[in-house]
Enzyme design. Sequence first.
Site, PDB file in Angstrom:
ATOM      1  N   SER A 102       0.812  -1.206   0.000  1.00  0.00           N
ATOM      2  CA  SER A 102       0.000   0.000   0.000  1.00  0.00           C
ATOM      3  C   SER A 102       0.850   1.264   0.000  1.00  0.00           C
ATOM      4  O   SER A 102       1.612   1.509  -0.921  1.00  0.00           O
ATOM      5  CB  SER A 102      -0.951  -0.041   1.204  1.00  0.00           C
ATOM      6  OG  SER A 102      -1.927   0.955   1.136  1.00  0.00           O
ATOM      7  N   ASP A 245      -5.797   2.299  -3.491  1.00  0.00           N
ATOM      8  CA  ASP A 245      -7.050   2.149  -2.749  1.00  0.00           C
ATOM      9  C   ASP A 245      -7.323   3.354  -1.858  1.00  0.00           C
ATOM     10  O   ASP A 245      -8.310   3.391  -1.139  1.00  0.00           O
ATOM     11  CB  ASP A 245      -7.095   0.841  -1.955  1.00  0.00           C
ATOM     12  CG  ASP A 245      -6.047   0.768  -0.848  1.00  0.00           C
ATOM     13  OD1 ASP A 245      -5.176   1.661  -0.759  1.00  0.00           O
ATOM     14  OD2 ASP A 245      -6.087  -0.208  -0.062  1.00  0.00           O
TER      15      ASP A 245
END
Length: 446
Positions: A102, A245
């Site tokens: 991430s 995301d």
Amino acid sequence: MAQKLFGTDGVRGRANSWPMTAEIALKLGAAAGRYFRRDTQEHRVVIGKDTRLSGYMIENALTAGFTSTGMNVFLLGPMPTPAIGYLTHGLRADVGVMISASHNPASDNGIKFFGPDGFKLSDEAEAGIEALMENGIKAAAPENIGRAKRFDDARGRYVEYAKTTFPSRRRLDGLRIVVDCANGAAYKTAPAVLWELGAEVIAIGVEPDGTNINRNCGSTHPDAAAKKVIETRADIGICLDGDADRVVLIDEKGHVADGDQIMGLIATRWAEQGRLAGNTLVATVMSNLGLERHLNGHGIDLKRTAVGDRHVVEAMRQGGHSLGGEQSGHIVMTDYATTGDGLIGALQFLACMVETGQNASQLARVFKPVPQKLINVRYEPDKAPLDADSVQEAIAKGEKALGKDGRLLIRKSGTEPLIRVMAEAVDPALLDRVLGDVVAAVERES
């Protein structure tokens, strides 16, 4: 394994160190393959990744593990995390995997799993996979070993799907958009979607080299995009993180709007349109008190969860809610995606711009944040500061002082020996005093 493998969002760690080693990835793939095999003629898994150098190693090890249990592997290459959720379900795969850490630096990596419904795994499923790793995994017979192949159509499928989430018969014509892809997973998909919808696109953070993901760019470092917005006189800046995301937005004046502001705008608009399921927004305990007050003023409920987008999604599914997210920029819209999707979240904000004719600065500050501060206190692993009477007394005293005009949140980090102390208060002086007293008490017991 003596240590628990899964953390708050899959498996994550420093590349080539436990648990992010090729050996663990191979066993993890085999265990997940055995756990998710269904009684169908073909067993399949889709694997995507971001742009980290270690992604090659982890991808190959996972592939070996999955094929050893008879799973056929579709390798999608660099793809946003939400695209993996979408394609897992769309391709009728037994399981989906995203290789990414991430927003973390390139030296880290991680493995996230999606079930056949496209949603991240439950605690029970993760425990089942770990149990298989500990107790042994039955390999497939030689004639039943799986195959692996590149799936070249993945990016195009996600691009076309993302475009369908923008209001029909609406376009981005005339808008100049800076998009910072963090040298990560969306470096091709995000600019393509925005351009195909009609925008003039100025893309930065689109030159990944395996080591520069999230480095001074993306949602955790929005200064580069803010500078580019001012320099090019853009209408808006979109900052994604390494696996896309998360999103934060930059208005035309160079000011940053975090996830709370984006959720506040979308929730208000959707409520007006009658499409906010349950008239409720789901957010974490970290979301600003100002957001809660704004929503309540519009007759919208705020349901809070523990930190982590997975907890948000679980609460949304249980309550039948359609919008949720985190202050950090996870925007979850179950009408469109099974997890946070930075690009689709940005498209919803752009839709508000197009439909109202207002500029980004008019839309990106829907409420005045209550002053909020967070301090991390490191503690010795053999100590438990939060169990100390002196710390509990300081917390109780602080909560009483804040009353209804503030909040105090103290929690242990799920990944490091840290106590996170967060306080909010309408009165900045009271905020500093309460925060200082609690932090001092925690430090004395650490």
